[in-house]
Design an enzyme around this catalytic site. Structure first.
Site, PDB file in Angstrom:
ATOM      1  N   GLY A  17      22.625   8.290  21.187  1.00 15.97           N
ATOM      2  CA  GLY A  17      23.176   9.566  20.715  1.00 15.97           C
ATOM      3  C   GLY A  17      22.015  10.421  20.215  1.00 15.97           C
ATOM      4  O   GLY A  17      20.851  10.179  20.553  1.00 15.97           O
TER       5      GLY A  17
ATOM      6  N   GLU B  96      37.197  24.277  17.108  1.00 15.65           N
ATOM      7  CA  GLU B  96      36.429  24.546  18.336  1.00 15.65           C
ATOM      8  C   GLU B  96      37.251  24.165  19.580  1.00 15.65           C
ATOM      9  O   GLU B  96      37.191  24.833  20.600  1.00 15.65           O
ATOM     10  CB  GLU B  96      35.105  23.766  18.328  1.00 15.65           C
ATOM     11  CG  GLU B  96      34.082  24.349  17.359  1.00 15.65           C
ATOM     12  CD  GLU B  96      32.667  23.796  17.581  1.00 15.65           C
ATOM     13  OE1 GLU B  96      32.543  22.628  17.979  1.00 15.65           O
ATOM     14  OE2 GLU B  96      31.707  24.545  17.342  1.00 15.65           O
TER      15      GLU B  96
ATOM     16  N   LYS C 180      24.634  30.078  18.583  1.00 17.56           N
ATOM     17  CA  LYS C 180      25.085  28.721  18.914  1.00 17.56           C
ATOM     18  C   LYS C 180      24.351  28.209  20.163  1.00 17.56           C
ATOM     19  O   LYS C 180      23.904  27.050  20.212  1.00 17.56           O
ATOM     20  CB  LYS C 180      26.603  28.756  19.162  1.00 17.56           C
ATOM     21  CG  LYS C 180      27.208  27.435  19.530  1.00 17.56           C
ATOM     22  CD  LYS C 180      27.580  26.635  18.308  1.00 17.56           C
ATOM     23  CE  LYS C 180      28.305  25.369  18.660  1.00 17.56           C
ATOM     24  NZ  LYS C 180      27.775  24.215  17.979  1.00 17.56           N
TER      25      LYS C 180
END
Ligand code: FAD
Ligand code: NAD
Length: 406
Positions: free
Chosen positions: A12, A170, A379
């Protein structure tokens, strides 16, 4: 002298950044570096809600590990970790076992269901590429089914999202953009579709700037999202969910329940006997576990407390990435016999949440509020910056969000 074995579990944000930095800092004669991961790809967890809604294909989200790491310097083992034995310094894999001198645990998060009945069995969760792809396909299949029944089956077109934290918000934002496309594709009247976001607390995005929260909710409501605030999901069944508000209970029928109402550390860590708090190891300042000098924990498997507020830092990719860099430094220090290791303090640059492809909200550089197009560009800049750190310009060009102004 034998080279030490450094084993990193999980590719990750935390595991990848640890390995990339170890690869830079150490020579092949210094140590054996091994990275273990379930798949041969790393994925950007922060884009999974887009994959789940179907607004971004999952191939954009996954990055082949071989494209980022130098396999002549790092041994990559594609396998699943089963357990860790920190006393024997061993890691059990589905298909073997590894010994380590230094271990980095970066196995990430899983959904926290708080023992709520039926969630594990009947709700979908946005946890990885496979679970995100399943959500996309399941919703699409229900739209495809709708016109093939004689009777009206509104539950096929009712999508319930549990939790209005950043993940829930989101995700409903992506759904709000995806639903018109699905309606067009499957001859469905848009007025028949319901996207319901159920949140136990009195507000969405608790603790975030209230003006930005209002902006987000207004934008989403304009696109048809229904918010049920102060409403607790009590149970999930094949028919839908049972909710409670002000002591009144109600069943909402739905064939699409997505639980996005909290995360915990990977349960392998707790099951391996490490001290945990909601599945996350309360690491020391140098990111080692309280009990083992040779085990570091990064990302969502770790919990670190902010000394000023005495509250835990939230589990984020931003922090996981920074932890990876500190852990690589500390492993090199340990190998060189240092007594003092580097203390980790997150360098928080802000929080930006996307509201679809061209809209977002955020607070950056301490107190600068952003919304709309400028927040959306920010973003994408954050996402591209991560890719730059991970794999340089080539990776940004291959996987980055370069379509900033569309
Ligand atoms: P993860 O990203 O969880 O990765 C864990 C890795 O371990 C995976 O590769 C997995 O395959 C592997 N693994 C797991 N179990 C095993 C096993 N048994 N054996 C082998 N390998 C295994 N944070 C932000 O800062 N900004 C954002 O915008 C943001 N957006 C988000 C959006 C969504 C939809 C979600 C769900 C989270 C978001 N977050 C965001 C939070 C962020 O994604 C997490 O904090 C971050 O992913 C944690 O990184 P990690 O390194 O701990 O592990
Ligand atoms: P969260 O814990 O932040 O939010 C979960 C929400 O679910 C809370 O608002 C909670 O009140 C609600 N909830 C819990 N139980 C419920 C129930 N029974 N019924 C209804 N509502 C319930 O979890 P998350 O949104 O998955 O976020 C996890 C982490 O990932 C956080 O640290 C977050 O900051 C991070 N993240 C960041 C971003 C970003 O920066 N853009 C995006 C997504 C996630």
């Amino acid at each position: 002298m034998q080279k030490p074995n450094i084993v990193v579990l999980g590719a990750g944000y935390g595991g990848m950044m640890t390995t990339v930095n170890l690869q830079k800092k150490l020579n092949t004669h210094d140590a054996n570096i091994t990275l273990v991961n379930k798949h041969d790809y790393h994925y950007q967890t922060t884009w999974l809600h887009e994959n789940a809604a179907g607004t971004l294909h999952h191939d954009r989200t996954r990055i082949q590990i071989k494209d980022v790491l130098d396999f002549s310097r790092v041994n990559f083992v594609q396998d699943s970790v089963v357990s860790i034995d920190p006393k024997q310094k061993k890691v059990k894999l589905e298909d073997g076992e590894l010994d380590y001198d230094y271990l980095v645990v970066g196995l990430g998060f899983e959904s926290a269901t708080f023992g709520i009945k039926g969630l594990e069995e009947h709700a979908f969760m946005i946890n990885n590429i496979n679970s995100a792809r399943l959500i996309r396909d399941h919703i699409e299949y229900n739209f495809a089914q709708y016109n093939n029944y004689k009777e009206d089956r509104p539950e096929l077109l009712t999508i319930i999202v549990g939790g209005a934290g950043f993940t829930g918000i989101e995700f409903v934002a992506e759904l709000a953009n995806r639903v018109p496309e699905l309606c067009q594709e499957y001859d469905v009247d848009p007025s028949k579709v319901r996207v319901i976001n159920v949140e136990a607390g009195p507000t969405a995005l608790a603790g975030f700037d209230p003006e930005l929260v209002e902006y987000a909710m207004n934008r989403l409501e304009e696109k048809g999202v229904e918010f049920r605030l102060g409403t607790m999901i009590k149970e999930c069944s094949p028919e839908g969910i049972l909710v409670e508000k002000d002591d009144e209970q109600e069943t909402i029928k739905s064939n699409n329940v997505i639980w996005a109402a909290g995360v915990r550390g990977n349960s392998i860590v707790e099951e391996s006997g490490f001290e945990v708090n909601r599945g996350r190891v309360p690491v020391r300042d140098d990111l080692r576990t309280p009990d083992y000098d040779d085990v570091f924990v990064v990302g969502d498997c770790a919990v670190l407390f902010n000394k000023e507020t005495e509250r835990p830092y939230p589990p984020t990719a931003q922090i996981a990435t920074q932890m990876g860099s500190t852990v690589a430094t500390n492993i090199k220090l340990l190998m060189n016999g240092a007594k003092e290791l580097e203390s980790f303090t997150p360098d928080l640059k802000g929080t930006v949440a996307s509201l679809g492809h061209t809209d977002a909200i955020g607070v950056v550089f301490d107190d600068k509020k952003l919304f709309g197009r400028s927040a959306s560009i920010m973003k994408k800049v954050i996402d591209n910056r991560y890719l730059m750190q991970l794999g340089g310009p080539a990776l940004v060009l291959k996987k980055g969000k370069l379509d900033m102004y569309h």
